[in-house]
Design a protein around this motif. Structure first.
Motif, short mmCIF file in Angstrom:
data_model
loop_
_atom_site.label_atom_id
_atom_site.label_comp_id
_atom_site.label_asym_id
_atom_site.label_seq_id
_atom_site.Cartn_x
_atom_site.Cartn_y
_atom_site.Cartn_z
N TYR A 1 6.98 6.34 -4.50
CA TYR A 1 7.29 5.24 -3.56
C TYR A 1 8.45 4.41 -4.12
O TYR A 1 9.34 3.99 -3.38
N ALA A 2 8.43 4.20 -5.43
CA ALA A 2 9.52 3.44 -6.07
C ALA A 2 10.87 4.12 -5.81
O ALA A 2 11.84 3.47 -5.45
N GLU A 3 10.90 5.44 -5.98
CA GLU A 3 12.16 6.17 -5.74
C GLU A 3 12.58 6.05 -4.28
O GLU A 3 13.76 5.86 -3.97
N ASP B 1 0.85 -1.20 0.00
CA ASP B 1 0.00 0.00 0.00
C ASP B 1 0.88 1.24 0.00
O ASP B 1 1.77 1.38 0.84
N PRO B 2 0.63 2.18 -0.95
CA PRO B 2 1.52 3.34 -1.07
C PRO B 2 1.23 4.46 -0.06
O PRO B 2 2.06 5.31 0.18
N TRP B 3 0.06 4.46 0.55
CA TRP B 3 -0.34 5.53 1.48
C TRP B 3 0.10 6.88 0.94
O TRP B 3 0.97 7.53 1.51
N PRO B 4 -0.53 7.34 -0.17
CA PRO B 4 -0.06 8.56 -0.83
C PRO B 4 -0.32 9.87 -0.07
O PRO B 4 0.42 10.83 -0.26
N LYS B 5 -1.34 9.89 0.80
CA LYS B 5 -1.61 11.16 1.50
C LYS B 5 -0.52 11.42 2.54
O LYS B 5 -0.14 10.51 3.27
N LYS C 1 3.32 7.82 7.31
CA LYS C 1 3.98 7.06 8.40
C LYS C 1 3.57 5.58 8.41
O LYS C 1 4.22 4.75 9.04
N ARG C 2 2.48 5.28 7.68
CA ARG C 2 2.03 3.88 7.65
C ARG C 2 2.75 3.03 6.60
O ARG C 2 2.53 1.82 6.53
#
Ligand SMILES: C[S@@+](CC[C@H](N)C(=O)[O-])C[C@H]1O[C@@H](n2cnc3c(N)ncnc32)[C@H](O)[C@@H]1O
Length: 226
Positions: free
Chosen positions: A172-174, A132-136, A141-142
């Motif tokens: 997230y990949a970076e 899960d990318p948790w973009p917000k 922190k998750r």
């Protein structure tokens, strides 16, 4: 960080809708294939001459990739970790349907499973596909992939064994790439991004990413052969 018992959870358990078939599979087969979480190291297949690899899949979702991997590699022992009950029910259904013998499930937070149940230098490969990318910003922190967790993974890897993470979220990949690149003892198997290995089946997360024109990034690092 690896000794702390407190870690922000990388998931939120909401009342999940589980289908009748998933619930039935859970009731019928959980005792056969789910290992209980324990503060004790597991030794599954360690002495078995037919086992060629010990693979740990973290966050298997509905188990589509797990099922395919287990079918195509019967000599691999696959420890599949998830907290989402409908997905666990679905994978149990597949295990029964396809008569799979090489999957064990742990229904628990993967951070604690890796910390408490995996022996040092015991794992041939970690698969963490579409975490899960948790973009917000307020949820960042998750994110599962962070330094303390990578430390735990590295401790469990055999020399030459790998961590394989896939995401379709570029930021997230970076972040993951930079983290692994700067972890002592790890070496990138490729230049930056890896080509998709033939063992990794596609899942709906990959298809969703492709439909929205996102790039799918495979990242594979291995532990130095000491
Ligand atoms: C975006 S889904 C990806 C599922 C699957 N890998 C796929 O590609 O279809 C991420 C999964 O990771 C699971 N997950 C997140 N954090 C976890 C943790 N700490 N322990 C176990 N499972 C976790 C979630 O429940 C969710 O099912």
């Amino acid at each position: 960080m690896s000794n702390k018992s407190h870690f922000v959870k990388s998931y939120v358990l909401r009342g999940s809708r589980i289908s009748k078939a998933q619930k039935k599979a859970y009731c019928d087969y959980a005792l056969d294939w789910i290992l209980p979480f324990k503060k004790a190291k597991i030794n599954w297949g360690g002495n078995c001459p037919y086992t060629s690899r010990f693979i740990v899949e973290i966050g298997f979702g509905m188990g589509e990739a797990t099922r395919r991997l287990a079918m195509e590699h019967p000599a691999w022992n696959i420890l599949a970790i998830e907290v989402y009950k409908p997905g666990i029910g679905k994978l149990l259904w597949w295990i029964n349907q396809e008569n799979l013998k090489n999957i064990r499930i742990i229904e628990h937070d993967a951070v604690e499973v890796v910390r408490e149940m995996l022996a040092e230098r015991s794992v041939d490969g970690f698969h963490i596909w579409f975490p899960d990318p948790w973009p917000k910003r307020k949820h960042q922190k998750r994110r599962l992939i962070k330094p303390g967790f990578i430390e735990l993974l590295v401790r469990a890897l055999k020399p030459g064994a790998y961590i394989h993470i896939v995401t379709d979220w570029e930021f997230y990949a970076e972040e993951i790439y930079n983290l692994l690149e700067n972890t002592e003892g790890l070496r990138n198997r490729h230049k930056k991004w890896s080509p998709k290995p033939s063992y990794r089946p596609s899942t709906r997360f990959e298809e969703r990413g492709l439909v929205t024109n996102r790039k799918i990034r495979d990242i594979i690092f291995e532990l130095d052969k000491l």
